[in-house]
Design an enzyme around this catalytic site. Structure first.
Site, PDB file in Angstrom:
ATOM      1  N   SER A  65       0.843  -1.192   0.000  1.00 44.31           N
ATOM      2  CA  SER A  65       0.000   0.000   0.000  1.00 44.31           C
ATOM      3  C   SER A  65       0.878   1.242   0.000  1.00 44.31           C
ATOM      4  O   SER A  65       2.008   1.218   0.513  1.00 44.31           O
ATOM      5  CB  SER A  65      -0.899   0.014   1.243  1.00 44.31           C
ATOM      6  OG  SER A  65      -1.547   1.262   1.399  1.00 44.31           O
ATOM      7  N   TYR A  70      -1.075  -0.824  10.035  1.00 45.90           N
ATOM      8  CA  TYR A  70      -1.233  -1.213   8.628  1.00 45.90           C
ATOM      9  C   TYR A  70       0.021  -0.846   7.836  1.00 45.90           C
ATOM     10  O   TYR A  70       0.494  -1.634   7.009  1.00 45.90           O
ATOM     11  CB  TYR A  70      -2.459  -0.513   8.070  1.00 45.90           C
ATOM     12  CG  TYR A  70      -2.864  -0.905   6.663  1.00 45.90           C
ATOM     13  CD1 TYR A  70      -3.521  -2.108   6.416  1.00 45.90           C
ATOM     14  CD2 TYR A  70      -2.627  -0.052   5.589  1.00 45.90           C
ATOM     15  CE1 TYR A  70      -3.924  -2.459   5.136  1.00 45.90           C
ATOM     16  CE2 TYR A  70      -3.024  -0.390   4.302  1.00 45.90           C
ATOM     17  CZ  TYR A  70      -3.668  -1.589   4.086  1.00 45.90           C
ATOM     18  OH  TYR A  70      -4.065  -1.922   2.804  1.00 45.90           O
TER      19      TYR A  70
END
Length: 257
Positions: free
Chosen positions: A149, A164
Protein backbone atom coordinates in the site's frame (compact mmCIF):
# COMPACT_ATOMS: atom_id res chain seq x y z
CA UNK A 1 -7.80 -18.99 -25.78
CA UNK A 2 -6.05 -20.50 -22.78
CA UNK A 3 -3.12 -18.62 -21.30
CA UNK A 4 0.07 -20.24 -22.55
CA UNK A 5 3.46 -20.50 -20.84
CA UNK A 6 5.04 -22.80 -23.38
CA UNK A 7 3.42 -26.02 -22.19
CA UNK A 8 -0.20 -25.01 -21.70
CA UNK A 9 -2.62 -23.28 -19.38
CA UNK A 10 -1.60 -22.31 -15.85
CA UNK A 11 -3.51 -21.63 -12.65
CA UNK A 12 -3.50 -18.36 -10.76
CA UNK A 13 -4.18 -18.53 -7.02
CA UNK A 14 -5.84 -15.42 -5.61
CA UNK A 15 -6.47 -14.77 -1.92
CA UNK A 16 -9.05 -12.38 -0.48
CA UNK A 17 -11.34 -12.40 -3.49
CA UNK A 18 -14.97 -12.76 -2.39
CA UNK A 19 -15.89 -9.10 -1.82
CA UNK A 20 -17.97 -7.82 -4.78
CA UNK A 21 -16.12 -4.47 -4.82
CA UNK A 22 -12.69 -5.81 -3.94
CA UNK A 23 -9.37 -5.81 -5.78
CA UNK A 24 -9.23 -9.58 -5.33
CA UNK A 25 -12.37 -10.35 -7.32
CA UNK A 26 -11.40 -7.85 -10.01
CA UNK A 27 -8.06 -9.64 -10.28
CA UNK A 28 -9.73 -13.04 -10.53
CA UNK A 29 -11.89 -11.75 -13.37
CA UNK A 30 -8.87 -10.33 -15.18
CA UNK A 31 -6.94 -13.59 -14.87
CA UNK A 32 -9.91 -15.53 -16.24
CA UNK A 33 -10.42 -13.07 -19.08
CA UNK A 34 -6.82 -13.61 -20.10
CA UNK A 35 -7.19 -17.39 -20.12
CA UNK A 36 -5.87 -18.45 -16.75
CA UNK A 37 -7.52 -21.09 -14.62
CA UNK A 38 -8.13 -19.66 -11.13
CA UNK A 39 -8.17 -20.96 -7.58
CA UNK A 40 -10.05 -18.49 -5.38
CA UNK A 41 -9.24 -18.50 -1.65
CA UNK A 42 -11.27 -16.50 0.86
CA UNK A 43 -12.27 -16.65 4.50
CA UNK A 44 -15.96 -16.50 3.50
CA UNK A 45 -16.48 -19.83 1.77
CA UNK A 46 -20.14 -19.25 0.93
CA UNK A 47 -19.42 -15.90 -0.70
CA UNK A 48 -16.39 -17.13 -2.62
CA UNK A 49 -18.31 -20.12 -4.00
CA UNK A 50 -21.00 -17.76 -5.28
CA UNK A 51 -18.63 -15.40 -7.09
CA UNK A 52 -16.58 -18.31 -8.42
CA UNK A 53 -19.65 -19.59 -10.22
CA UNK A 54 -20.18 -16.13 -11.69
CA UNK A 55 -16.60 -16.02 -12.98
CA UNK A 56 -16.94 -19.51 -14.47
CA UNK A 57 -20.10 -18.48 -16.28
CA UNK A 58 -18.57 -15.23 -17.54
CA UNK A 59 -15.23 -16.58 -18.72
CA UNK A 60 -15.66 -20.26 -19.46
CA UNK A 61 -12.40 -20.90 -17.61
CA UNK A 62 -11.93 -23.49 -14.84
CA UNK A 63 -12.36 -21.80 -11.44
CA UNK A 64 -12.50 -23.38 -8.00
CA UNK A 65 -13.42 -21.78 -4.67
CA UNK A 66 -11.85 -22.70 -1.35
CA UNK A 67 -12.55 -21.41 2.13
CA UNK A 68 -9.21 -20.38 3.63
CA UNK A 69 -8.00 -18.35 6.58
CA UNK A 70 -4.66 -17.02 5.35
CA UNK A 71 -3.49 -16.38 8.92
CA UNK A 72 -3.92 -20.07 9.85
CA UNK A 73 -1.09 -22.33 8.63
CA UNK A 74 -3.25 -25.46 8.67
CA UNK A 75 -5.95 -23.76 6.62
CA UNK A 76 -3.42 -22.51 4.07
CA UNK A 77 -1.74 -25.90 3.83
CA UNK A 78 -5.11 -27.56 3.26
CA UNK A 79 -5.94 -25.08 0.50
CA UNK A 80 -2.59 -25.66 -1.21
CA UNK A 81 -3.14 -29.41 -1.11
CA UNK A 82 -6.68 -29.01 -2.46
CA UNK A 83 -5.36 -27.03 -5.42
CA UNK A 84 -2.68 -29.65 -6.02
CA UNK A 85 -5.29 -32.43 -5.87
CA UNK A 86 -7.74 -30.62 -8.14
CA UNK A 87 -8.13 -30.90 -11.89
CA UNK A 88 -6.69 -27.42 -12.40
CA UNK A 89 -3.48 -26.94 -14.38
CA UNK A 90 -0.16 -26.35 -12.64
CA UNK A 91 0.02 -23.24 -10.44
CA UNK A 92 1.85 -20.44 -12.24
CA UNK A 93 0.94 -17.37 -10.21
CA UNK A 94 -0.09 -16.30 -6.73
CA UNK A 95 -1.75 -12.95 -6.10
CA UNK A 96 -1.68 -12.57 -2.31
CA UNK A 97 -4.33 -9.89 -1.90
CA UNK A 98 -6.10 -10.81 1.35
CA UNK A 99 -5.79 -8.01 3.88
CA UNK A 100 -7.45 -6.01 6.62
CA UNK A 101 -7.40 -2.29 7.34
CA UNK A 102 -6.99 -0.53 10.68
CA UNK A 103 -7.70 3.13 11.44
CA UNK A 104 -6.52 2.90 15.07
CA UNK A 105 -4.06 5.62 16.06
CA UNK A 106 -0.77 4.47 17.56
CA UNK A 107 -1.40 5.31 21.22
CA UNK A 108 -4.84 3.72 21.01
CA UNK A 109 -3.52 0.61 19.29
CA UNK A 110 -4.02 -2.54 21.34
CA UNK A 111 -1.71 -5.53 21.05
CA UNK A 112 -4.72 -7.56 19.93
CA UNK A 113 -5.35 -5.17 17.04
CA UNK A 114 -1.65 -5.06 16.14
CA UNK A 115 -1.54 -8.86 16.01
CA UNK A 116 -4.72 -9.02 13.91
CA UNK A 117 -3.35 -6.63 11.31
CA UNK A 118 0.01 -8.41 11.17
CA UNK A 119 -1.58 -11.87 11.05
CA UNK A 120 -3.67 -11.23 7.95
CA UNK A 121 -1.55 -8.75 6.00
CA UNK A 122 1.97 -10.00 6.66
CA UNK A 123 1.81 -13.52 8.10
CA UNK A 124 -0.97 -14.41 5.66
CA UNK A 125 1.21 -13.34 2.75
CA UNK A 126 4.15 -15.32 4.14
CA UNK A 127 2.07 -18.47 4.62
CA UNK A 128 0.46 -18.42 1.18
CA UNK A 129 3.75 -17.72 -0.59
CA UNK A 130 5.45 -20.53 1.31
CA UNK A 131 2.61 -22.93 0.55
CA UNK A 132 2.40 -22.33 -3.21
CA UNK A 133 6.01 -21.63 -4.20
CA UNK A 134 6.94 -25.36 -4.22
CA UNK A 135 4.23 -25.97 -6.83
CA UNK A 136 5.72 -23.20 -8.99
CA UNK A 137 9.23 -24.58 -8.65
CA UNK A 138 7.94 -28.03 -9.61
CA UNK A 139 5.96 -26.63 -12.53
CA UNK A 140 8.83 -24.57 -13.90
CA UNK A 141 6.98 -21.23 -13.93
CA UNK A 142 6.22 -18.81 -11.13
CA UNK A 143 4.99 -15.29 -10.52
CA UNK A 144 4.40 -13.98 -6.99
CA UNK A 145 2.38 -10.77 -6.71
CA UNK A 146 1.86 -9.37 -3.22
CA UNK A 147 -0.27 -6.47 -2.06
CA UNK A 148 1.28 -3.59 -0.17
CA UNK A 149 0.00 0.00 0.00
CA UNK A 150 1.03 3.61 -0.43
CA UNK A 151 0.55 3.69 3.34
CA UNK A 152 3.74 1.66 3.71
CA UNK A 153 5.64 4.12 1.54
CA UNK A 154 4.80 7.34 3.35
CA UNK A 155 3.84 6.09 6.81
CA UNK A 156 0.18 6.97 6.74
CA UNK A 157 -2.79 6.38 4.54
CA UNK A 158 -6.17 7.66 3.55
CA UNK A 159 -7.77 5.44 6.18
CA UNK A 160 -5.34 3.09 7.92
CA UNK A 161 -2.51 4.13 10.17
CA UNK A 162 0.68 2.79 11.75
CA UNK A 163 -0.10 -0.90 12.23
CA UNK A 164 -1.23 -1.21 8.63
CA UNK A 165 1.79 0.76 7.41
CA UNK A 166 4.12 -1.56 9.32
CA UNK A 167 2.45 -4.71 8.03
CA UNK A 168 2.44 -3.52 4.44
CA UNK A 169 6.08 -2.40 4.70
CA UNK A 170 6.83 -5.92 5.88
CA UNK A 171 5.16 -7.28 2.75
CA UNK A 172 7.61 -5.27 0.63
CA UNK A 173 10.61 -6.72 2.48
CA UNK A 174 9.18 -10.24 2.35
CA UNK A 175 8.62 -9.98 -1.39
CA UNK A 176 12.14 -8.72 -2.05
CA UNK A 177 13.55 -11.62 -0.08
CA UNK A 178 11.48 -14.10 -2.10
CA UNK A 179 12.62 -12.43 -5.31
CA UNK A 180 16.27 -12.97 -4.33
CA UNK A 181 15.86 -16.55 -3.17
CA UNK A 182 13.76 -17.81 -6.07
CA UNK A 183 15.39 -16.00 -8.99
CA UNK A 184 17.49 -19.12 -9.53
CA UNK A 185 14.28 -20.93 -10.53
CA UNK A 186 13.15 -18.20 -12.91
CA UNK A 187 10.41 -17.21 -10.45
CA UNK A 188 9.66 -13.53 -9.98
CA UNK A 189 8.17 -11.72 -7.01
CA UNK A 190 6.81 -8.18 -7.07
CA UNK A 191 4.71 -5.98 -4.82
CA UNK A 192 1.83 -3.76 -5.90
CA UNK A 193 1.32 -0.65 -3.76
CA UNK A 194 -1.99 1.07 -4.52
CA UNK A 195 -3.15 4.40 -3.22
CA UNK A 196 -6.87 4.97 -2.77
CA UNK A 197 -8.97 2.50 -4.79
CA UNK A 198 -12.73 2.34 -5.39
CA UNK A 199 -13.28 -0.48 -2.90
CA UNK A 200 -15.22 -0.62 0.36
CA UNK A 201 -12.13 -0.80 2.59
CA UNK A 202 -12.71 2.73 3.95
CA UNK A 203 -15.56 1.70 6.24
CA UNK A 204 -17.49 4.69 7.57
CA UNK A 205 -16.30 7.12 4.93
CA UNK A 206 -18.70 9.77 3.62
CA UNK A 207 -19.36 11.15 0.11
CA UNK A 208 -17.74 14.42 1.21
CA UNK A 209 -14.63 12.62 2.44
CA UNK A 210 -14.45 10.60 -0.76
CA UNK A 211 -14.64 13.79 -2.83
CA UNK A 212 -11.85 15.34 -0.77
CA UNK A 213 -9.80 12.19 -1.20
CA UNK A 214 -10.18 12.23 -4.99
CA UNK A 215 -9.29 15.92 -5.12
CA UNK A 216 -6.08 15.25 -3.18
CA UNK A 217 -4.78 12.88 -5.87
CA UNK A 218 -2.75 14.62 -8.62
CA UNK A 219 -4.71 12.71 -11.29
CA UNK A 220 -7.93 13.87 -9.65
CA UNK A 221 -9.53 10.52 -8.88
CA UNK A 222 -9.09 7.28 -6.99
CA UNK A 223 -7.96 4.17 -8.85
CA UNK A 224 -10.37 1.72 -10.38
CA UNK A 225 -9.95 -1.73 -8.90
CA UNK A 226 -9.74 -3.07 -12.46
CA UNK A 227 -6.61 -0.97 -12.99
CA UNK A 228 -4.91 -2.59 -10.02
CA UNK A 229 -6.06 -6.00 -11.26
CA UNK A 230 -4.55 -5.35 -14.67
CA UNK A 231 -1.19 -4.60 -13.09
CA UNK A 232 -1.30 -7.78 -11.00
CA UNK A 233 -2.05 -9.90 -14.05
CA UNK A 234 0.62 -8.22 -16.15
CA UNK A 235 3.20 -9.00 -13.45
CA UNK A 236 2.11 -12.65 -13.77
CA UNK A 237 2.73 -12.77 -17.51
CA UNK A 238 5.69 -13.95 -19.53
CA UNK A 239 6.22 -10.38 -20.67
CA UNK A 240 7.05 -9.45 -17.06
CA UNK A 241 9.68 -12.15 -16.71
CA UNK A 242 12.56 -9.71 -16.16
CA UNK A 243 10.74 -7.67 -13.52
CA UNK A 244 11.41 -8.90 -9.99
CA UNK A 245 11.93 -7.51 -6.52
CA UNK A 246 10.10 -4.29 -7.39
CA UNK A 247 7.38 -2.27 -5.70
CA UNK A 248 4.95 -1.11 -8.35
CA UNK A 249 3.23 2.11 -7.24
CA UNK A 250 -0.25 2.72 -8.60
CA UNK A 251 -1.45 5.81 -6.77
CA UNK A 252 -2.23 8.54 -9.30
CA UNK A 253 0.83 10.54 -8.25
CA UNK A 254 0.00 10.62 -4.54
CA UNK A 255 3.48 9.28 -3.74
CA UNK A 256 6.37 9.66 -6.16
CA UNK A 257 9.75 8.20 -5.29
Amino acid sequence: MAYQTGIGQRTAVVTGCAAPRGIGLATVRRYAQEGWAVAMLDLDQTAVEKVAQEVRDESGQPVIALGCNVADPESVAAAAQAVLDSDLPSVGALAAIAGVASPASFLELSLEEWNRVMAVNLTGTFLTCQAFLPQMVEGGYGRIVTMSSVTAQHGGGVFSKTSYAAAKAGVIGLTRGIAKEFAQYGITANTVAPGAVDTDIRVGSTPEREAELAASVPLGRVAKREEVAALCVFLSSEDAGYITGTTQSINGGTYIA
